[in-house]
Design an enzyme around this catalytic site. Structure first.
Site, PDB file in Angstrom:
ATOM      1  N   ARG A  56       2.669  -3.310   0.904  1.00 28.61           N
ATOM      2  CA  ARG A  56       1.655  -3.875   0.010  1.00 28.61           C
ATOM      3  C   ARG A  56       0.300  -3.979   0.704  1.00 28.61           C
ATOM      4  O   ARG A  56      -0.749  -3.748   0.073  1.00 28.61           O
ATOM      5  CB  ARG A  56       2.118  -5.256  -0.474  1.00 28.61           C
ATOM      6  N   HIS A  60      -2.951  -2.362  -0.893  1.00 24.73           N
ATOM      7  CA  HIS A  60      -4.095  -3.206  -1.231  1.00 24.73           C
ATOM      8  C   HIS A  60      -5.315  -2.865  -0.388  1.00 24.73           C
ATOM      9  O   HIS A  60      -6.445  -3.132  -0.798  1.00 24.73           O
ATOM     10  CB  HIS A  60      -3.732  -4.683  -1.085  1.00 24.73           C
ATOM     11  N   ASN A  85      -4.697 -11.253  -3.497  1.00 27.61           N
ATOM     12  CA  ASN A  85      -4.174 -11.381  -2.139  1.00 27.61           C
ATOM     13  C   ASN A  85      -3.941 -12.814  -1.686  1.00 27.61           C
ATOM     14  O   ASN A  85      -3.065 -13.081  -0.849  1.00 27.61           O
ATOM     15  CB  ASN A  85      -5.140 -10.716  -1.143  1.00 27.61           C
ATOM     16  N   HIS A 184       8.599  -1.389  -5.588  1.00 29.84           N
ATOM     17  CA  HIS A 184       9.123  -2.677  -6.046  1.00 29.84           C
ATOM     18  C   HIS A 184      10.646  -2.712  -6.024  1.00 29.84           C
ATOM     19  O   HIS A 184      11.250  -3.656  -6.534  1.00 29.84           O
ATOM     20  CB  HIS A 184       8.592  -3.005  -7.437  1.00 29.84           C
TER      21      HIS A 184
END
Length: 315
Positions: A56, A60, A85, A184
Site C-alpha cells: 500500500r 500510495h 493515509n 486486497h
C-alpha cells in the site's frame, strides 16, 4: 516478467529521459536485494499484515506525483497525514530500518523510491505471491503534497467506472486496475471504510452476502468502533492468492470499491474478476506486469530529485 516487457519499459523510459533498469545497482550496491529480502521476510514473519502495508505504501506513493518516495517524508502537512493515509499508512519505521541497513552497505546510493518498489515485491513473495523483475533508477522527491494525496488516491467509495478513470489518469489500464485491486487478497481495513455497506444507505450495485454482512457487524458496530479491523479477504487473509476474486463472485467483498468490480455496471471488470477467479496464474502474471507499470509512473531520474540518506527527510 518477460524480457520483451523489460525491453519495452526500458525503451519507453529512454524516450522520456528515464533509465530504469533491473541492473542499475549491480555494481554500486550488489547486496541490495539480499539485504531487503531478508529484512522483509523477518518483518512479515513477525506480522503478516505488514506485507499489505508495504504494498500500500508503494501504491500510495506512486499515485501522488509519481513513484518518488514522497509518502515517506515526515511532516504534519505532508502526504502521511492526508485523509487516505492518516492513521492507516504504516510500516515507516521498518522502511527506515531497511534503509539504514542499505546505507551501511552502500552509502548514498539507493533511493527510497527504489526501496519501496523492491520492498513491495518481496512482501508479495513472502506471502506466496508472484515475483516480478523490479527495475531501478528512481530518485527521491524534495517535496510532498497532502492536497495531491487527497485528490489522487481513490477512496473505497468509488464505483467501477470511477476506478477505471482514476487509474487511467495514472496511465494504467482497466486490466491493471483490477489486477492491482487483487492486492486486497491480503491486509485489513478499518471499520470506517465499509460501515456504510453494513447499515446503509446502500449505493447502486452494492451487493453483500447477508451472512457476511451479519458476521461483520460484531466487529464493526453501527456506532463507534471505526478503527476496528477486518480482513479484506476473510478466507485466506495472510496468503497472496486469487481467493479475493472468488469472494467477489460470492458477494463477500469487504469494500464497496472491491465488490463493484463484480457487481457494478462494468462488464469489463466483471469479466476480469471471473478470469482471475478461475486462473490464479493469469492473475499473478497480470499483477506483476501491473506493478511494473505502476512503478514507472512519473519517476524522477538523472539529476532530478536526490538520493535521500534518511527516507523521512530531504538531505
Amino acid at each position: 516478467m518477460s524480457f520483451v516487457l523489460v525491453l519495452l519499459l526500458a525503451l519507453h523510459g529512454s524516450a522520456l529521459g528515464q533509465t530504469l533498469s533491473s541492473s542499475f545497482y549491480r555494481s554500486s550496491c550488489p547486496n541490495l536485494t539480499t539485504i531487503v529480502r531478508a529484512a522483509v521476510q523477518q518483518a512479515v514473519q513477525a506480522e503478516a499484515r505488514i506485507a499489505a502495508s508495504f504494498v500500500r505504501l508503494h501504491f500510495h506513493d506512486c499515485f501522488v506525483n509519481g513513484c518518488d518516495a514522497s509518502i515517506l517524508l515526515d511532516g504534519a502537512n505532508l502526504e502521511q497525514n492526508a485523509f487516505p493515509n492518516a492513521g492507516s499508512a504504516r510500516g515507516f519505521d521498518i522502511v527506515d530500518s531497511i534503509k539504514s541497513s542499505v546505507e551501511s552497505s552502500c552509502p548514498g546510493v539507493v533511493s527510497c523510491a527504489d526501496l519501496l518498489a523492491l520492498i513491495a515485491r518481496d512482501s508479495v513473495v513472502a506471502l506466496n505471491g508472484p515475483s516480478w523483475t523490479v527495475v531501478f533508477g528512481r530518485r527521491d522527491s524534495l517535496t510532498a503534497s497532502q492536497s495531491a494525496a487527497n485528490a489522487n488516491l481513490p477512496p473505497p467509495t468509488l464505483n467501477a467506472s470511477a476506478l477505471i478513470a482514476s487509474f487511467r489518469n495514472q496511465g494504467l489500464s482497466t486490466t491493471d486496475m483490477v489486477a492491482l485491486s487483487g492486492a486486497h487478497t491480503i491486509g485489513q481495513a478499518r471499520c470506517t471504510t465499509f460501515k456504510a455497506r453494513l447499515y446503509g444507505p446502500f449505493q447502486r450495485g452494492d451487493q453483500m452476502d447477508q451472512s457476511f454482512n451479519t458476521s461483520l457487524q460484531s466487529s464493526c458496530p453501527s456506532s463507534n468502533g471505526d478503527t476496528n479491523l477486518s480482513p479484506l479477504d476473510v478466507q485466506t487473509p495472510t496468503s497472496f492468492d486469487n481467493r479475493y476474486f472468488r469472494n467477489l463472485q460470492n458477494r463477500r467483498g469487504l469494500l464497496f470499491s472491491d465488490q463493484t468490480l463484480f457487481s457494478g455496471d462494468q462488464a469489463s471488470t466483471r469479466n476480469l474478476v471471473n478470469s482471475y477467479a478461475s486462473s490464479q496464474s493469469t492473475f499473478f502474471q497480470d499483477f506483476g506486469n501491473a506493478m511494473v507499470r505502476m512503478g514507472n509512473i512519473n519517476v524522477l531520474t538523472g539529476s532530478n530529485g536526490e538520493i535521500r540518506r534518511n527516507c523521512g527527510r530531504t538531505n
